[in-house]
Scaffold this motif. Structure first.
Motif, mmCIF file in Angstrom:
data_model
loop_
_atom_site.group_PDB
_atom_site.id
_atom_site.type_symbol
_atom_site.label_atom_id
_atom_site.label_comp_id
_atom_site.label_asym_id
_atom_site.label_seq_id
_atom_site.Cartn_x
_atom_site.Cartn_y
_atom_site.Cartn_z
ATOM 1 N N ASN A 37 54.779 42.452 28.544
ATOM 2 C CA ASN A 37 55.968 42.179 28.333
ATOM 3 C C ASN A 37 56.627 42.672 29.494
ATOM 4 O O ASN A 37 57.173 43.441 29.963
ATOM 5 C CB ASN A 37 56.517 43.172 27.390
ATOM 6 N N PRO A 38 56.809 41.302 30.503
ATOM 7 C CA PRO A 38 57.388 41.208 31.677
ATOM 8 C C PRO A 38 58.817 41.647 31.704
ATOM 9 O O PRO A 38 59.506 41.462 30.617
ATOM 10 C CB PRO A 38 57.239 39.652 32.179
ATOM 11 N N ILE A 39 59.274 42.175 32.751
ATOM 12 C CA ILE A 39 60.815 42.990 32.929
ATOM 13 C C ILE A 39 61.605 41.729 33.681
ATOM 14 O O ILE A 39 61.353 41.221 34.514
ATOM 15 C CB ILE A 39 60.859 43.984 33.385
ATOM 16 N N PRO A 40 62.782 41.353 32.745
ATOM 17 C CA PRO A 40 63.741 40.354 33.279
ATOM 18 C C PRO A 40 64.417 41.222 34.649
ATOM 19 O O PRO A 40 64.733 42.108 34.592
ATOM 20 C CB PRO A 40 64.878 40.308 32.223
ATOM 21 N N ILE A 41 64.347 40.431 35.378
ATOM 22 C CA ILE A 41 65.288 40.742 36.935
ATOM 23 C C ILE A 41 66.666 40.703 36.450
ATOM 24 O O ILE A 41 67.234 39.902 35.984
ATOM 25 C CB ILE A 41 64.996 39.622 37.991
ATOM 26 N N PRO A 42 67.369 41.785 36.582
ATOM 27 C CA PRO A 42 69.048 41.966 36.557
ATOM 28 C C PRO A 42 69.527 40.847 37.206
ATOM 29 O O PRO A 42 69.281 40.420 38.160
ATOM 30 C CB PRO A 42 69.149 43.434 36.853
ATOM 31 N N GLU A 43 70.861 40.603 36.838
ATOM 32 C CA GLU A 43 71.699 39.585 37.604
ATOM 33 C C GLU A 43 71.866 39.803 38.928
ATOM 34 O O GLU A 43 72.151 38.941 39.838
ATOM 35 C CB GLU A 43 73.158 39.692 36.676
ATOM 36 N N ARG A 44 71.970 40.929 39.635
ATOM 37 C CA ARG A 44 72.010 41.410 41.003
ATOM 38 C C ARG A 44 70.884 40.943 41.692
ATOM 39 O O ARG A 44 70.847 41.102 43.133
ATOM 40 C CB ARG A 44 72.507 42.919 41.082
ATOM 41 N N ASN A 45 69.641 40.603 41.053
ATOM 42 C CA ASN A 45 68.486 40.128 41.642
ATOM 43 C C ASN A 45 67.778 41.210 42.783
ATOM 44 O O ASN A 45 67.139 40.805 43.626
ATOM 45 C CB ASN A 45 68.748 38.901 42.429
ATOM 46 N N GLN A 46 67.712 42.439 42.476
ATOM 47 C CA GLN A 46 67.377 43.575 43.053
ATOM 48 C C GLN A 46 66.903 44.604 41.931
ATOM 49 O O GLN A 46 67.572 44.800 40.853
ATOM 50 C CB GLN A 46 68.177 44.063 43.932
ATOM 51 N N VAL A 47 65.612 44.852 42.239
ATOM 52 C CA VAL A 47 64.883 46.124 41.322
ATOM 53 C C VAL A 47 64.500 47.286 42.433
ATOM 54 O O VAL A 47 63.812 47.035 43.290
ATOM 55 C CB VAL A 47 63.563 45.603 40.507
ATOM 56 N N SER A 48 64.537 48.435 41.804
ATOM 57 C CA SER A 48 63.844 49.391 42.486
ATOM 58 C C SER A 48 63.158 50.089 41.231
ATOM 59 O O SER A 48 63.595 50.560 40.133
ATOM 60 C CB SER A 48 64.936 50.540 42.925
ATOM 61 N N ASP A 49 61.777 50.097 41.546
ATOM 62 C CA ASP A 49 61.013 50.480 40.417
ATOM 63 C C ASP A 49 59.786 51.321 40.970
ATOM 64 O O ASP A 49 59.683 51.652 42.477
ATOM 65 C CB ASP A 49 60.443 49.247 39.861
ATOM 66 N N THR A 50 58.762 51.799 40.250
ATOM 67 C CA THR A 50 57.611 52.286 40.570
ATOM 68 C C THR A 50 56.348 51.604 39.986
ATOM 69 O O THR A 50 56.227 51.474 38.889
ATOM 70 C CB THR A 50 57.680 53.811 40.421
ATOM 71 N N LEU A 51 55.455 51.289 40.801
ATOM 72 C CA LEU A 51 54.073 50.811 40.378
ATOM 73 C C LEU A 51 53.159 51.917 40.251
ATOM 74 O O LEU A 51 53.051 52.766 40.941
ATOM 75 C CB LEU A 51 53.501 50.005 41.345
ATOM 76 N N THR A 52 52.727 52.000 38.927
ATOM 77 C CA THR A 52 51.822 52.891 38.397
ATOM 78 C C THR A 52 50.446 52.579 37.818
ATOM 79 O O THR A 52 50.461 51.344 37.638
ATOM 80 C CB THR A 52 52.451 53.828 37.285
ATOM 81 N N ASP A 53 49.527 53.627 37.597
ATOM 82 C CA ASP A 53 48.484 53.092 36.793
ATOM 83 C C ASP A 53 48.418 52.878 35.422
ATOM 84 O O ASP A 53 47.608 52.641 34.767
ATOM 85 C CB ASP A 53 47.338 54.442 36.959
ATOM 86 N N GLN A 54 49.596 52.843 34.970
ATOM 87 C CA GLN A 54 50.089 52.394 33.619
ATOM 88 C C GLN A 54 50.354 50.911 33.657
ATOM 89 O O GLN A 54 50.986 50.285 32.464
ATOM 90 C CB GLN A 54 51.139 53.561 32.830
ATOM 91 N N ASP A 55 50.633 50.262 34.588
ATOM 92 C CA ASP A 55 51.043 48.769 34.746
ATOM 93 C C ASP A 55 49.515 47.951 34.302
ATOM 94 O O ASP A 55 48.730 48.556 33.876
ATOM 95 C CB ASP A 55 51.485 48.627 36.024
ATOM 96 N N ILE A 56 49.782 46.698 34.747
ATOM 97 C CA ILE A 56 48.654 45.931 34.344
ATOM 98 C C ILE A 56 47.408 45.898 35.384
ATOM 99 O O ILE A 56 47.566 45.850 36.494
ATOM 100 C CB ILE A 56 49.053 44.375 34.586
ATOM 101 N N PRO A 57 46.300 46.044 34.938
ATOM 102 C CA PRO A 57 45.144 46.295 35.884
ATOM 103 C C PRO A 57 44.622 44.800 36.589
ATOM 104 O O PRO A 57 44.704 43.841 35.678
ATOM 105 C CB PRO A 57 43.817 46.780 34.757
ATOM 106 N N THR A 58 44.608 44.905 37.741
ATOM 107 C CA THR A 58 44.277 43.702 38.359
ATOM 108 C C THR A 58 42.924 43.061 38.445
ATOM 109 O O THR A 58 42.563 42.201 38.762
ATOM 110 C CB THR A 58 44.609 43.625 39.804
ATOM 111 N N GLY A 59 41.671 44.127 37.836
ATOM 112 C CA GLY A 59 40.451 43.800 37.990
ATOM 113 C C GLY A 59 39.911 44.258 39.463
ATOM 114 O O GLY A 59 38.831 43.930 39.706
ATOM 115 N N GLU A 60 40.754 44.448 40.379
ATOM 116 C CA GLU A 60 40.231 44.806 41.785
ATOM 117 C C GLU A 60 40.510 46.133 42.211
ATOM 118 O O GLU A 60 40.604 46.555 43.244
ATOM 119 C CB GLU A 60 41.126 43.848 42.634
ATOM 120 N N GLY A 61 40.784 47.266 41.050
ATOM 121 C CA GLY A 61 40.871 48.548 41.058
ATOM 122 C C GLY A 61 42.309 48.891 41.560
ATOM 123 O O GLY A 61 42.837 49.941 41.548
#
Length: 150
Positions: A37-61
């Motif tokens: 479920n991709p996250i919509p970019i807010p209208e201000r076109n900026q996101v501050s977020d955190t990449l974690t091991d709960q996100d989408i596995p890339t298959g490259e570790g």
């Protein structure tokens, strides 16, 4: 008499089996929607977020996080991905999943990413934030700027 019994017995098995099949299908669809479920970019076109091991596995570790944005034909965009915690890679994907553009390291000599792209078709695009290889994750800032021609 046996034919009438067999017909009723078959019907009695058919109805619960049908409901079970429909229920399992609906559960699978709900689960699939929860998984991606991709996250919509807010209208201000900026996101501050955190990449974690709960996100989408890339298959490259590593892991990736996806955002959606509406872009129009003729748009020129700069996508800036900054993190002090991991080596960033930013990818712009079409709605069918094909890669439009990708950038690993920006021109400033850091491991941050800066991607420029001209949009040829109006539609929903995906911006994928990920770490290079197995470099982990952490906080990041993603900013999309629509460039104006002079």
């Amino acid at each position: 008499m046996m034919n009438a019994f067999a017909a009723r017995f078959s019907f009695a098995l058919l109805v619960p089996t049908t409901f079970l099949t429909v229920g399992l299908t609906a559960a699978a669809v709900r689960a699939q929607n929860e998984l991606y479920n991709p996250i919509p970019i807010p209208e201000r076109n900026q996101v501050s977020d955190t990449l974690t091991d709960q996100d989408i596995p890339t298959g490259e570790g590593g892991f990736a996080r996806d955002y959606t944005i509406e872009l129009s034909a003729g748009d020129q965009v700069a996508i800036d991905l900054i993190s002090d915690s991991f080596d960033t890679i930013v990818t712009l994907l079409a709605s069918d999943g094909s890669t439009i553009a990708e950038n690993d390291d920006g021109p400033d000599g850091t491991t941050n990413s800066l991607l420029f792209s001209r949009i040829t078709e109006t539609g929903t695009y995906i911006i994928r934030v990920r770490a290079f290889g197995e470099t982990g994750g952490g906080p990041f800032t993603l900013k999309v700027t629509r460039l104006r021609p002079i």
